[in-house]
Scaffold this motif. Sequence first.
Motif, PDB file in Angstrom:
ATOM      1  N   LEU A  87      -3.529   4.676 -12.182  1.00 51.83           N
ATOM      2  CA  LEU A  87      -4.638   5.457 -11.631  1.00 51.83           C
ATOM      3  C   LEU A  87      -4.272   6.924 -11.471  1.00 51.83           C
ATOM      4  CD1 LEU A  87      -5.970   2.966  -8.912  1.00 51.83           C
ATOM      5  CD2 LEU A  87      -7.061   3.570 -11.076  1.00 51.83           C
ATOM      6  N   ALA A  88      -2.962   7.231 -11.385  1.00 56.11           N
ATOM      7  CA  ALA A  88      -2.532   8.625 -11.254  1.00 56.11           C
ATOM      8  C   ALA A  88      -2.879   9.448 -12.486  1.00 56.11           C
ATOM      9  CB  ALA A  88      -1.023   8.690 -11.003  1.00 56.11           C
ATOM     10  N   GLU A  89      -3.113   8.793 -13.625  1.00 61.00           N
ATOM     11  CA  GLU A  89      -3.452   9.517 -14.853  1.00 61.00           C
ATOM     12  C   GLU A  89      -4.962   9.683 -15.034  1.00 61.00           C
ATOM     13  OE1 GLU A  89      -1.138  10.893 -16.317  1.00 61.00           O
ATOM     14  OE2 GLU A  89       0.596   9.784 -15.587  1.00 61.00           O
ATOM     15  N   THR A  90      -5.766   9.233 -14.077  1.00 63.08           N
ATOM     16  CA  THR A  90      -7.215   9.348 -14.200  1.00 63.08           C
ATOM     17  C   THR A  90      -7.716  10.595 -13.477  1.00 63.08           C
ATOM     18  OG1 THR A  90      -7.647   8.045 -12.206  1.00 63.08           O
ATOM     19  CG2 THR A  90      -7.397   6.840 -14.267  1.00 63.08           C
ATOM     20  N   ALA A 139       1.782  -3.191  -7.356  1.00 60.77           N
ATOM     21  CA  ALA A 139       0.991  -2.146  -6.694  1.00 60.77           C
ATOM     22  C   ALA A 139       1.420  -0.769  -7.156  1.00 60.77           C
ATOM     23  CB  ALA A 139       1.133  -2.274  -5.175  1.00 60.77           C
ATOM     24  N   PHE A 140       2.716  -0.564  -7.302  1.00 52.52           N
ATOM     25  CA  PHE A 140       3.219   0.727  -7.784  1.00 52.52           C
ATOM     26  C   PHE A 140       2.725   1.010  -9.202  1.00 52.52           C
ATOM     27  CE2 PHE A 140       6.391   2.965 -10.309  1.00 52.52           C
ATOM     28  CZ  PHE A 140       6.429   4.177  -9.642  1.00 52.52           C
ATOM     29  N   ILE A 141       2.766   0.008 -10.065  1.00 54.24           N
ATOM     30  CA  ILE A 141       2.316   0.196 -11.450  1.00 54.24           C
ATOM     31  C   ILE A 141       0.839   0.578 -11.483  1.00 54.24           C
ATOM     32  CG2 ILE A 141       1.923  -0.969 -13.647  1.00 54.24           C
ATOM     33  CD1 ILE A 141       4.820  -0.259 -13.104  1.00 54.24           C
ATOM     34  N   MET A 142       0.004  -0.103 -10.682  1.00 51.75           N
ATOM     35  CA  MET A 142      -1.411   0.229 -10.674  1.00 51.75           C
ATOM     36  C   MET A 142      -1.626   1.650 -10.145  1.00 51.75           C
ATOM     37  SD  MET A 142      -4.466  -0.325 -11.405  1.00 51.75           S
ATOM     38  CE  MET A 142      -4.227  -1.961 -12.089  1.00 51.75           C
ATOM     39  N   GLY A 143      -0.862   2.042  -9.124  1.00 48.09           N
ATOM     40  CA  GLY A 143      -0.965   3.412  -8.627  1.00 48.09           C
ATOM     41  C   GLY A 143      -0.609   4.428  -9.693  1.00 48.09           C
ATOM     42  N   SER A 144       0.449   4.157 -10.467  1.00 49.45           N
ATOM     43  CA  SER A 144       0.859   5.099 -11.511  1.00 49.45           C
ATOM     44  C   SER A 144      -0.148   5.146 -12.655  1.00 49.45           C
ATOM     45  CB  SER A 144       2.246   4.720 -12.040  1.00 49.45           C
ATOM     46  OG  SER A 144       2.231   3.421 -12.591  1.00 49.45           O
ATOM     47  N   PHE A 185       0.821  -1.209   0.000  1.00 48.86           N
ATOM     48  CA  PHE A 185       0.000   0.000   0.000  1.00 48.86           C
ATOM     49  C   PHE A 185       0.862   1.269   0.000  1.00 48.86           C
ATOM     50  CE2 PHE A 185      -3.590  -2.617   1.944  1.00 48.86           C
ATOM     51  CZ  PHE A 185      -4.231  -2.724   0.727  1.00 48.86           C
ATOM     52  N   LEU A 186       2.053   1.205   0.609  1.00 41.52           N
ATOM     53  CA  LEU A 186       2.966   2.350   0.548  1.00 41.52           C
ATOM     54  C   LEU A 186       3.351   2.648  -0.893  1.00 41.52           C
ATOM     55  CD1 LEU A 186       5.414   1.776   3.563  1.00 41.52           C
ATOM     56  CD2 LEU A 186       3.940   3.761   3.214  1.00 41.52           C
ATOM     57  N   LEU A 187       3.692   1.613  -1.646  1.00 38.77           N
ATOM     58  CA  LEU A 187       4.101   1.810  -3.032  1.00 38.77           C
ATOM     59  C   LEU A 187       2.904   2.131  -3.930  1.00 38.77           C
ATOM     60  CD1 LEU A 187       6.870  -0.892  -3.423  1.00 38.77           C
ATOM     61  CD2 LEU A 187       7.074   1.528  -2.953  1.00 38.77           C
ATOM     62  N   PHE A 188       1.734   1.629  -3.588  1.00 39.42           N
ATOM     63  CA  PHE A 188       0.531   2.010  -4.320  1.00 39.42           C
ATOM     64  C   PHE A 188       0.279   3.513  -4.171  1.00 39.42           C
ATOM     65  CE2 PHE A 188      -4.254   2.311  -4.312  1.00 39.42           C
ATOM     66  CZ  PHE A 188      -4.407   2.156  -5.679  1.00 39.42           C
ATOM     67  N   SER A 189       0.433   4.035  -2.959  1.00 39.00           N
ATOM     68  CA  SER A 189       0.261   5.472  -2.722  1.00 39.00           C
ATOM     69  C   SER A 189       1.350   6.280  -3.418  1.00 39.00           C
ATOM     70  CB  SER A 189       0.276   5.767  -1.218  1.00 39.00           C
ATOM     71  OG  SER A 189      -0.789   5.114  -0.570  1.00 39.00           O
ATOM     72  N   LEU A 190       2.569   5.735  -3.429  1.00 41.03           N
ATOM     73  CA  LEU A 190       3.650   6.410  -4.151  1.00 41.03           C
ATOM     74  C   LEU A 190       3.314   6.499  -5.636  1.00 41.03           C
ATOM     75  CD1 LEU A 190       6.549   7.567  -4.177  1.00 41.03           C
ATOM     76  CD2 LEU A 190       7.359   5.245  -4.548  1.00 41.03           C
ATOM     77  N   GLY A 191       2.773   5.416  -6.189  1.00 41.29           N
ATOM     78  CA  GLY A 191       2.376   5.438  -7.595  1.00 41.29           C
ATOM     79  C   GLY A 191       1.285   6.452  -7.878  1.00 41.29           C
ATOM     80  N   LEU A 192       0.338   6.619  -6.935  1.00 39.58           N
ATOM     81  CA  LEU A 192      -0.729   7.601  -7.117  1.00 39.58           C
ATOM     82  C   LEU A 192      -0.192   9.025  -7.168  1.00 39.58           C
ATOM     83  CD1 LEU A 192      -3.479   6.214  -4.710  1.00 39.58           C
ATOM     84  CD2 LEU A 192      -3.658   6.427  -7.186  1.00 39.58           C
ATOM     85  N   ASP A 193       0.934   9.255  -6.493  1.00 41.63           N
ATOM     86  CA  ASP A 193       1.525  10.591  -6.464  1.00 41.63           C
ATOM     87  C   ASP A 193       2.559  10.777  -7.564  1.00 41.63           C
ATOM     88  OD1 ASP A 193       1.607  13.123  -5.281  1.00 41.63           O
ATOM     89  OD2 ASP A 193       3.445  12.627  -4.196  1.00 41.63           O
TER      90      ASP A 193
END
Length: 745
Positions: free
Chosen positions: A249-252, A242-247, A63-71
Motif C-alpha cells: 500500500l506504500a506504493e499507492t 501485515a508488514f508486506i501489505m503495508g509495503s 498493526f505496528l508492523l503494518f504502519s511500518l510497512g506504510l512508511d
Amino acid sequence: MIQDLALMLVVAGVVTLVFKRLKQPLVLGYVVAGFLVSPHMPYTASVADRENIHLWADIGVMFLLFSLGLDFSFKKILKMGASPIISTVTVIFAMSMLGILVGHSFGWSQMDCIFLGGMLAMSSTTIIYKAFDDLGLRQQQFAGLVMSVLILEDILAIVMMVMLSAIASGQSPDGGQMLGSVVKIGFFLILWLVVGIFAIPLFLRSVRHLINSEVLLIVSLGLCCAMAVFSTKVGFSSAFGAFIMGSILAETVEAERIEKLVEPVKNLFGAVFFVSVGMLVDPQILIAYALPIGVLVLTILVGQAVFGSMAFMLGGESLKSAMRCGFSMAQIGEFSFIIASLGLSLGVISDFLYPVVVAVSVITTFLTPYMIRLATPAYNALEHRLPSRLIRMLNHLSMSHPNTTEQSKWKRLLIQMTVNTVVYSILTSATVAVMFSFVLPFMRRLLPGWELHWYANAITGLLTIVCIAPFLRAMVMKKNRSEEWRTLWAESNRNRLPLLFTVLVRVMIALSAIFYICNYLSRFSNAVMITLGIVVLALIIVSRTVKHRSIVLERLFINNLRSREIEAQVHGKKRPLYEGKLLDRDIHIAEFDVPSDSMWMGQNLKQLSLGRKYGVHVSSILRGGHRLNIPDGDYIIFPGDRLQVIGSDEQLSKLGQALQTEVLSEDPDLESREMRLRQLIIGADSPFIGKTLEESGIRSLYSCMVVGLEEGKENLSIVSPKRKFEEGDIIWVVGERESLAALLK
C-alpha cells in the motif's frame, strides 16, 4: 475484558502524561504502566485475564508492523546504495555475536543465546527518532544516516523473526534449514510484492470514486488482516504478512491518507502491546539477574559505540560522523520486545529472558540522550590521543566509497536478466501451483470418470500454458534488444557466444516449466514431451497476442509502481534531483513546516532575512500541493508552508529552533474573549442618531459588529451602510463582553 482494558488505558494515560512532562519516550511510559497493573505489583490493581491482553498485544504488533510497512518503500532502499546496507549488516552481525557470547558466558541455553543476539542487534527506531526530536538534531545529516540504517534494521528484523521461527521449529539450527528459510522468504516476498503492486493499486483506482475516509480505513485494515491470515497459512507470522501489505500500500497514491487513518488504531493497540510488555516484568527476576542486566547494558553501550562506529565507517562515513551515528544507536526497544514475545509464544526461551530484556531496554533508553551528547566529546578526546595522520585518513575514508560508480555493461545486463528471470520464474511457479491446487480438482469433479479424466487434465494444462505464456515470453525475450545487449554484440565477436548462452539458459528454464506441466498431467514419453515443449515455447515467442499481453502487463505494473511518484510530481511534493549532488559534504537539504501560530506568517522572505540571520537558502516552498521553486524576497510565508532549505547542520539547527520558538504566545485571557449577542435600543440622547454605520464607530472604536436591524419582521434586516440611525431603532450587536460594556456605556 472491558474492566482490564479500562484499567490499562487509564493507568497508561496517567503515566504517559508524567513521562511527557519529563520529556521521556512514551514507549517507556507504557512499559511502566504495564508494570503497575501487573500481578507482580501487589500495591495496585491488576488485570484479571492476561490471555485477552496477549491477544490484543498480538493485534498491536500486527498493526505496528503494518504502519511500518506504510512508511517503507523498497524503492527507497534500492536508492540508498550500498553504504547503509554495509553499515546495517555489520551492526547486526557484530551485536548478534556479542549477545550470543554474553549469553554463553552466563551458561544460558542455546535458544536463549540465539534470541538474545537477535534482541541486542535491534536498535529502537521510535526511541532514537524521539531523542533526535527532543535534542533538535532531526534535521542534521548524521540523523538521516541513522534513520536509513534503522529502516533497514527493521526490515532485517522481520526476516530475522521468520528465520528464528524456522530455527525454533527444528530440533537444532543447521545451515540447510536456514538456507531453506531464506529461499522460502524470498519466494513469497517477491510473489506477494509483485502480485500486490499489480492488483491492489488497480483495485483502489477502480473504486476511488466510491471511497471516503471511513471506507478506506476499513478496506486497508481488511487487506492487512487478510494478508496476515495468508501469511500464517504458509508458515510465517501474522506480523510479517501485515508488514508486506503495508509495503504494498506504500506504493499507492492513497498511502499517506491510509497512514493518517491507521495511526489512531496503531497507537491504541501499540499501547496495549507495550503495556503487556511491562506486565511481564517481575521485580524478583530483576533482582536475581541484576548482574546479567548490568553486563548487557554495558555490552550494548560499548558494543554500539565501537562496532556501530566501525560499521558506519565501513559504510563510508568520516570518523566524527560515524561516532555520532554509532553512539546514537546504543539502546534496544520495540523490536527486541517483539522478538522476545515470539520466543515466549514458541516456548523456546526461558521465562527470565523477557523481563531482563525489558529492564535493559528501559536503562539504555534513559541513557540514549546522554550517549548522543557524548559522541562529540568522545571524538574530541580520541582526536587528541590518536596520531593526526591516522585521524585525517579515517576522516577521509568516505572518499573511497563513491556514491555513484559506473557499472560495466556486462554487470548491468546480467543483473537485469537475473532479476527478470527470478521474478518471472516465481510468477510462473505460483501460477502453476494455483492451477494444480484449485482448477485441476474442479475440472476433475466437473468431468468425472476415467474416460473424461484426460480431458480434465488437458483443459487444465492448456489453461495453465495460456496463463504463464506472457511470463515465459518475457523471461526469454526481455533484454535481448536492450542498449547494453546491442553494444556488447557490436563491440566484439567474443561477446556473442556468452550473450547467446544467456538466452539458452533462459530458454531451458522456460522449457522446464512446460516439461513439468506435461509430466504432471500426462504420460507421454520424454521425446514427445521435449518436442511438445519446444513447439509450445516457439509458438509463445512468435505470438503477437502473447507479446502484446506481456507488454501491457509489464507497463501496468510499472505504472502502479510509479503511481505515488507520479502523484508527488503532479502536486509538487517530490524532492529535487540535485539533493544528492551538493558538493560540500556539510551542506544538505532539510524540510521545515511553518507552525500555525508562527510569528513569521504574513512576512516575506526579505523581511525575515533568513540568509543573513542563519546563513541558509530557501530553495523551494511547498504550499497546498504546489511547489514554488527559487522564491524571491517578495514571497510571503503562510501557516502550513513547508520550506526546503539548504545549509549546514549548525545553520539548519538554528533555523529549526527559531521556527519553533518564534510563535505567538497563548492568550492568558482566553475565557474572557467569548463573543456575545446583545440588543441595543437607540435612545433620544444616543450619539449615534443621524450617523451612518461607518460614522458611528461601532466597529472601529468599540470592536463590535452590527448584525441586523429589528423592524418587526420575522428576520432581522441588513443595515445599509448609507442609512442613518434614528431614535427608537433596535439593533443587534456582536462583540466581546468588555467591548459590549463600553458600547452600552
